[in-house]
Design an enzyme around this catalytic site. Structure first.
Site, PDB file in Angstrom:
ATOM      1  N   PHE A 189       0.867  -1.186   0.000  1.00 31.18           N
ATOM      2  CA  PHE A 189       0.000   0.000   0.000  1.00 31.18           C
ATOM      3  C   PHE A 189       0.904   1.237   0.000  1.00 31.18           C
ATOM      4  O   PHE A 189       1.978   1.229   0.608  1.00 31.18           O
ATOM      5  CB  PHE A 189      -0.878  -0.038   1.258  1.00 31.18           C
ATOM      6  CG  PHE A 189      -1.861   1.089   1.378  1.00 31.18           C
ATOM      7  CD1 PHE A 189      -3.091   1.009   0.753  1.00 31.18           C
ATOM      8  CD2 PHE A 189      -1.566   2.215   2.130  1.00 31.18           C
ATOM      9  CE1 PHE A 189      -4.013   2.051   0.870  1.00 31.18           C
ATOM     10  CE2 PHE A 189      -2.484   3.258   2.246  1.00 31.18           C
ATOM     11  CZ  PHE A 189      -3.708   3.171   1.612  1.00 31.18           C
ATOM     12  N   ASP A 249       1.036  -4.966   8.690  1.00 33.74           N
ATOM     13  CA  ASP A 249       0.033  -3.924   8.493  1.00 33.74           C
ATOM     14  C   ASP A 249      -1.299  -4.628   8.265  1.00 33.74           C
ATOM     15  O   ASP A 249      -1.479  -5.329   7.270  1.00 33.74           O
ATOM     16  CB  ASP A 249       0.392  -3.042   7.292  1.00 33.74           C
ATOM     17  CG  ASP A 249      -0.619  -1.908   7.091  1.00 33.74           C
ATOM     18  OD1 ASP A 249      -1.828  -2.143   7.318  1.00 33.74           O
ATOM     19  OD2 ASP A 249      -0.212  -0.801   6.700  1.00 33.74           O
ATOM     20  N   TYR A 284     -10.973   2.466  10.652  1.00 36.55           N
ATOM     21  CA  TYR A 284     -12.143   3.044   9.972  1.00 36.55           C
ATOM     22  C   TYR A 284     -12.641   2.168   8.834  1.00 36.55           C
ATOM     23  O   TYR A 284     -13.608   2.520   8.172  1.00 36.55           O
ATOM     24  CB  TYR A 284     -11.839   4.464   9.467  1.00 36.55           C
ATOM     25  CG  TYR A 284     -10.548   4.610   8.711  1.00 36.55           C
ATOM     26  CD1 TYR A 284     -10.440   4.191   7.400  1.00 36.55           C
ATOM     27  CD2 TYR A 284      -9.426   5.172   9.322  1.00 36.55           C
ATOM     28  CE1 TYR A 284      -9.242   4.306   6.719  1.00 36.55           C
ATOM     29  CE2 TYR A 284      -8.225   5.293   8.656  1.00 36.55           C
ATOM     30  CZ  TYR A 284      -8.136   4.859   7.353  1.00 36.55           C
ATOM     31  OH  TYR A 284      -6.947   4.968   6.678  1.00 36.55           O
ATOM     32  N   LYS A 285     -11.962   1.036   8.567  1.00 40.37           N
ATOM     33  CA  LYS A 285     -12.436   0.132   7.510  1.00 40.37           C
ATOM     34  C   LYS A 285     -13.407  -0.868   8.140  1.00 40.37           C
ATOM     35  O   LYS A 285     -14.477  -0.463   8.568  1.00 40.37           O
ATOM     36  CB  LYS A 285     -11.233  -0.490   6.803  1.00 40.37           C
ATOM     37  CG  LYS A 285     -10.412   0.590   6.052  1.00 40.37           C
ATOM     38  CD  LYS A 285      -9.101   0.108   5.458  1.00 40.37           C
ATOM     39  CE  LYS A 285      -8.338   1.288   4.843  1.00 40.37           C
ATOM     40  NZ  LYS A 285      -6.952   0.946   4.468  1.00 40.37           N
ATOM     41  N   ARG A 307     -13.762  -2.549  -6.600  1.00 41.63           N
ATOM     42  CA  ARG A 307     -13.709  -3.301  -5.333  1.00 41.63           C
ATOM     43  C   ARG A 307     -15.079  -3.292  -4.669  1.00 41.63           C
ATOM     44  O   ARG A 307     -15.753  -2.258  -4.620  1.00 41.63           O
ATOM     45  CB  ARG A 307     -12.709  -2.673  -4.359  1.00 41.63           C
ATOM     46  CG  ARG A 307     -11.273  -2.760  -4.799  1.00 41.63           C
ATOM     47  CD  ARG A 307     -10.327  -2.399  -3.661  1.00 41.63           C
ATOM     48  NE  ARG A 307     -10.647  -1.091  -3.061  1.00 41.63           N
ATOM     49  CZ  ARG A 307      -9.955  -0.541  -2.082  1.00 41.63           C
ATOM     50  NH1 ARG A 307      -8.921  -1.166  -1.546  1.00 41.63           N
ATOM     51  NH2 ARG A 307     -10.292   0.646  -1.604  1.00 41.63           N
TER      52      ARG A 307
HETATM   53  C1  PLP Z   1      -5.943   2.073   4.548  1.00 45.34           C
HETATM   54  C2  PLP Z   1      -4.513   1.669   4.764  1.00 45.34           C
HETATM   55  C3  PLP Z   1      -3.637   2.478   5.495  1.00 45.34           C
HETATM   56  C4  PLP Z   1      -4.115   3.818   5.971  1.00 45.34           C
HETATM   57  O1  PLP Z   1      -3.171   4.532   6.673  1.00 45.34           O
HETATM   58  P1  PLP Z   1      -3.663   5.872   7.400  1.00 45.34           P
HETATM   59  O2  PLP Z   1      -2.501   6.308   8.171  1.00 45.34           O
HETATM   60  O3  PLP Z   1      -4.859   5.513   8.215  1.00 45.34           O
HETATM   61  O4  PLP Z   1      -4.060   6.842   6.347  1.00 45.34           O
HETATM   62  C5  PLP Z   1      -2.368   2.014   5.753  1.00 45.34           C
HETATM   63  N1  PLP Z   1      -1.944   0.813   5.293  1.00 45.34           N
HETATM   64  C6  PLP Z   1      -2.752   0.016   4.561  1.00 45.34           C
HETATM   65  C7  PLP Z   1      -2.256  -1.307   4.072  1.00 45.34           C
HETATM   66  C8  PLP Z   1      -4.051   0.433   4.260  1.00 45.34           C
HETATM   67  O5  PLP Z   1      -4.847  -0.337   3.527  1.00 45.34           O
END
Ligand code: PLP
Length: 410
Positions: free
Chosen positions: A133, A205, A230-231, A379
């Protein structure tokens, strides 16, 4: 042909109804505020609102107004990072006291990645996956630059072999058990085992796994993990993220990258020297965003009485049914990028089509809310607490419709 199609749909409809009737998580749906007459499949970006949240946030605002400073202790705000962390921990296979909430996933990633690299000062390589990501990629590169390390990225299916072959050079493995684009999952347990054998530290992660995929952090002996809430955890826009610290990293000498005062052993002594707390509190950084923390804590009530194993079973039932519907209604017209094998699936299904952008917009017009990852993926997150099999059928039916109905290109 049309008659035949209608009969097939009827079969799928009765199958969907049957599956919904026997879904043990169906009760959880009432715990959410869901958009009327729409199918919400955007939890890979923002989970829906649990109905318990607004009153709790109002309560916190009113405690601020009435109780002012004393609310920090009396309303339990000061301890909320640990309390909320423990709640998240039950969905991650983490014992109490190993997870803290606060900050963003990006900040926690930086913090623990530096700490992890400091645990292996003699090793020079950070090993990540090619499909990282964006934020994981940027932070990995930044940490490598700051500490004079090298970054190597390999496809997730090669991690175990690379660790076996060159493990003695690798300081840290940074793994993401679910591909944020395709929804493909791989075994964090296998990666952790290979890392352990090679003497490398594991950072995971879990943004696309937390709340939908069992990760068994304690049992798999993961060193550090981070994730957003938040997901699938439905904590709300910008809700505090979490960090997990293996118990073996609670009292050792290493330092986090960000030794903030709230992670100090005695934060209110304001000592001149930083001394990390000898528990997961050392992953606390600055003052927690309490209104968001209160929203997150209330949101997690939506998971009360539900185990991550139950969630996984419902998640697989929904994605199995997506494949079954796609076989009948979409055959040959799109490619499903998510692996069909159940243990290779995360919580969302990704569908590949060159007109993905147009198709997602058309679907939204028809009440099916998915999202897009360029260049060609749509998605659909299948949140097991809020989505029904009937809705999965509607997603696929509408996708079949917009595929037939789209303007001829050119
Ligand atoms: C959504 C996501 C993030 C988000 O990071 P934020 O610091 O909350 O913006 C980080 N890593 C992965 C793999 C994600 O899917």
């Amino acid at each position: 042909m049309i008659v035949q199609q209608a009969m097939l749909d009827e079969l799928l409809e009765s199958r969907a109804a049957e599956l919904d009737e026997h879904d043990p998580l169906a009760v959880a749906r009432a715990r959410f505020v869901l958009p009327h007459a729409k199918v919400y499949c955007q939890s890979t970006c923002l989970g829906p609102l649990p109905e318990s949240v607004p009153a709790m946030v109002e309560g916190a605002v009113s405690a601020w107004g009435h109780d002012l400073l004393s609310a920090w202790m009396d309303a339990g705000w000061w301890d909320s990072p640990r309390r909320v962390g423990d709640k998240i921990g039950t969905l991650l296979g983490a014992a109490p006291g190993r997870v803290v909430a606060g900050d963003s996933a990006t900040v926690h990633l930086f913090n623990v990645l530096v700490a992890a690299a400091r645990l292996r000062p003699e090793r020079r390589v950070l090993l990540g996956i090619t499909s990282q990501f964006s934020t994981v990629r940027y932070i990995t590169d930044s940490v490598a630059g700051l500490l004079g390390l090298r970054v190597r990225r390999v496809p997730p299916e090669d991690l175990v072999a690379v660790l076996a072959a060159t493990g003695d050079e690798i300081a840290v493995v940074i793994d993401e058990p679910v591909d944020f684009r395709t929804g493909a999952a791989h075994s964090l347990a296998d990666v952790a085992r290979a890392a352990r054998a090679a003497g490398a530290v594991v950072v995971a992660d879990l943004c696309h796994a937390a709340g939908v995929l069992p990760v068994d952090l304690d049992a798999n002996d993961i060193d550090f993990a981070v994730g957003c809430t938040y997901k699938y955890l439905c904590g709300g826009p910008g809700s505090p993220a979490f960090a997990y610290l293996n118990a073996r990293h609670h009292d050792s000498e290493y330092l986090m990258a960000l030794p903030g005062w709230t992670g100090h052993a005695e934060p209110f002594e304001m000592e001149a020297e930083y001394r990390p707390a000898d528990n997961a509190d050392r992953a606390r950084i600055g003052t927690a965003p309490i209104l968001s923390m209160v929203a997150l804590e209330a949101a997690l009530d939506a998971f009360d009485g539900i185990t991550i194993e139950q969630i996984r079973r419902s998640s697989l039932s929904l994605s199995d049914f997506f494949f079954a519907c796609a076989d009948r209604l979409l055959a040959g017209r799109v490619e499903i990028a998510t692996p069909r094998q159940p243990d290779r699936r995360g919580g969302h299904i990704a569908v590949r089509h060159p007109d993905a952008e147009l198709l997602v917009a058309r679907l939204a017009d028809r009440g099916v809310l998915g999202d897009r990852r360029p260049p060609d993926l749509m998605r659909f997150s299948l949140h097991p607490l809020t989505l029904t099999h009937r809705e999965v059928l509607r997603v696929v039916t509408e996708l079949a419709f917009v595929l037939s109905d789209r303007d001829p290109v050119g």
